[in-house]
Design an enzyme around this catalytic site. Structure first.
Site, PDB file in Angstrom:
ATOM      1  N   LYS A  14       0.640  -1.227   0.007  1.00  0.00           N
ATOM      2  CA  LYS A  14       0.071  -0.083   0.043  1.00  0.00           C
ATOM      3  C   LYS A  14       0.772   1.264   0.027  1.00  0.00           C
ATOM      4  O   LYS A  14       0.604   2.198  -0.718  1.00  0.00           O
ATOM      5  CB  LYS A  14      -1.187   0.002   1.070  1.00  0.00           C
ATOM      6  CG  LYS A  14      -1.966  -1.158   1.231  1.00  0.00           C
ATOM      7  CD  LYS A  14      -2.892  -1.007   2.421  1.00  0.00           C
ATOM      8  CE  LYS A  14      -2.224  -1.123   3.583  1.00  0.00           C
ATOM      9  NZ  LYS A  14      -1.794  -2.607   3.873  1.00  0.00           N
ATOM     10  N   ARG A  89     -10.174   0.965   8.817  1.00  0.00           N
ATOM     11  CA  ARG A  89      -9.942  -0.579   9.156  1.00  0.00           C
ATOM     12  C   ARG A  89     -10.989  -1.292   9.755  1.00  0.00           C
ATOM     13  O   ARG A  89     -10.723  -2.506   9.969  1.00  0.00           O
ATOM     14  CB  ARG A  89      -8.706  -0.752  10.099  1.00  0.00           C
ATOM     15  CG  ARG A  89      -7.343  -0.197   9.224  1.00  0.00           C
ATOM     16  CD  ARG A  89      -6.070  -0.671  10.290  1.00  0.00           C
ATOM     17  NE  ARG A  89      -5.099  -0.172   9.560  1.00  0.00           N
ATOM     18  CZ  ARG A  89      -3.670  -0.580   9.816  1.00  0.00           C
ATOM     19  NH1 ARG A  89      -3.515  -1.451  10.938  1.00  0.00           N
ATOM     20  NH2 ARG A  89      -2.736  -0.226   8.990  1.00  0.00           N
ATOM     21  N   ARG A 128      10.912  -6.140   4.659  1.00  0.00           N
ATOM     22  CA  ARG A 128      10.878  -4.850   4.948  1.00  0.00           C
ATOM     23  C   ARG A 128      11.505  -4.528   6.466  1.00  0.00           C
ATOM     24  O   ARG A 128      12.247  -3.625   6.527  1.00  0.00           O
ATOM     25  CB  ARG A 128       9.512  -4.484   4.989  1.00  0.00           C
ATOM     26  CG  ARG A 128       9.067  -3.095   5.166  1.00  0.00           C
ATOM     27  CD  ARG A 128       7.911  -2.583   4.977  1.00  0.00           C
ATOM     28  NE  ARG A 128       6.885  -3.020   6.038  1.00  0.00           N
ATOM     29  CZ  ARG A 128       5.497  -2.736   6.109  1.00  0.00           C
ATOM     30  NH1 ARG A 128       4.954  -2.395   5.035  1.00  0.00           N
ATOM     31  NH2 ARG A 128       4.746  -3.159   7.019  1.00  0.00           N
ATOM     32  N   ARG A 134      11.650  -1.418  11.009  1.00  0.00           N
ATOM     33  CA  ARG A 134      10.318  -1.712  11.711  1.00  0.00           C
ATOM     34  C   ARG A 134      10.306  -3.022  12.375  1.00  0.00           C
ATOM     35  O   ARG A 134      10.255  -4.007  11.716  1.00  0.00           O
ATOM     36  CB  ARG A 134       9.113  -1.452  10.738  1.00  0.00           C
ATOM     37  CG  ARG A 134       9.082  -0.076  10.177  1.00  0.00           C
ATOM     38  CD  ARG A 134       7.601   0.139   9.292  1.00  0.00           C
ATOM     39  NE  ARG A 134       6.609  -0.549  10.087  1.00  0.00           N
ATOM     40  CZ  ARG A 134       5.382  -0.612   9.360  1.00  0.00           C
ATOM     41  NH1 ARG A 134       5.200  -0.386   7.984  1.00  0.00           N
ATOM     42  NH2 ARG A 134       4.269  -1.310   9.847  1.00  0.00           N
ATOM     43  N   ARG A 146      -0.779  -9.745  13.024  1.00  0.00           N
ATOM     44  CA  ARG A 146      -1.370  -8.765  12.006  1.00  0.00           C
ATOM     45  C   ARG A 146      -2.193  -9.208  11.082  1.00  0.00           C
ATOM     46  O   ARG A 146      -3.423  -8.646  10.706  1.00  0.00           O
ATOM     47  CB  ARG A 146      -0.339  -7.835  11.631  1.00  0.00           C
ATOM     48  CG  ARG A 146       0.300  -7.111  12.686  1.00  0.00           C
ATOM     49  CD  ARG A 146       1.803  -6.301  12.389  1.00  0.00           C
ATOM     50  NE  ARG A 146       1.356  -5.554  11.192  1.00  0.00           N
ATOM     51  CZ  ARG A 146       2.326  -5.068  10.364  1.00  0.00           C
ATOM     52  NH1 ARG A 146       3.720  -5.551  10.625  1.00  0.00           N
ATOM     53  NH2 ARG A 146       2.174  -4.108   9.493  1.00  0.00           N
TER      54      ARG A 146
END
Length: 192
Positions: A14, A89, A128, A134, A146
């Site tokens: 995204k 969400r 990532r 992160r 998640r």
């Protein structure tokens, strides 16, 4: 004016695709994740609260998220439109977003939903974590949680926009350019 909800599970791409949509259509990118991370880094009260939820892989409560998003959107009164990334969400968030936009004589033009298989999501998130720092992307248990939270709590938001004939599903597998082109084609066909 074009208002797009960019939708998909964690790791669907995204953020990457939002940047390309912003550039092509001159939109303002409103990423709840980025705003939360800025607040966490800045040590704000909202940041501390958001961090508590995010560290466990859970969603930040609706009322906090909605107020923060409205504040961000109000900082851009002359925007050509918005890309909402990471929001809504939940269906209550989607309804609150509709109410907020209606107060400005606007609406969501379309929801672009990036579809990516779970194994690919897990691989993307682990990669990532290596490059972004992160920590929420580095722990396989948090990643799994998640994805489960997304399927249980977030995926039903697509039904909300589908009922309004605003949902466009996009194959999120392929090169960045291929996925971008699919998104551009959807906006050009459905978003005006």
């Amino acid at each position: 004016m074009i208002n797009i909800v960019l939708f998909g599970p964690p790791g669907a791409g995204k953020g990457t695709q939002a940047e390309r949509l912003v550039e092509r259509y001159n939109l303002v990118h409103l990423s709840t994740g980025d705003v939360f991370r800025r607040n966490i880094k800045g040590g704000t009260e909202l940041g501390s609260l958001a961090k508590k939820y995010m560290d466990g892989g859970n969603l930040v409560p609706d009322e906090v998220t909605i107020k923060m998003l409205e504040s961000e959107a109000n900082q851009h009164p002359d925007a050509n439109g918005f890309i909402f990334d990471g929001f809504p969400r939940t269906q209550p968030q989607a309804k609150a977003l509709d109410t907020f936009l209606e107060s400005k004589n606007q609406s969501i033009s379309l929801m672009l939903s990036l579809n990516v298989e779970d194994n690919e999501l897990k691989n993307r998130l682990m990669k990532r974590a290596e490059t972004s720092g992160r920590t929420d992307d580095a722990d396989p248990e948090i990643i799994a949680n998640r994805i489960d939270v997304y399927k249980r709590d977030t995926a039903p938001v697509a039904d909300y926009y589908s009922a309004q004939n605003k949902l466009v599903e996009i194959n999120g597998i392929g090169s960045i350019n291929e996925i971008s082109q699919r998104l551009f084609d959807a906006v050009d066909k459905n978003g005006k």
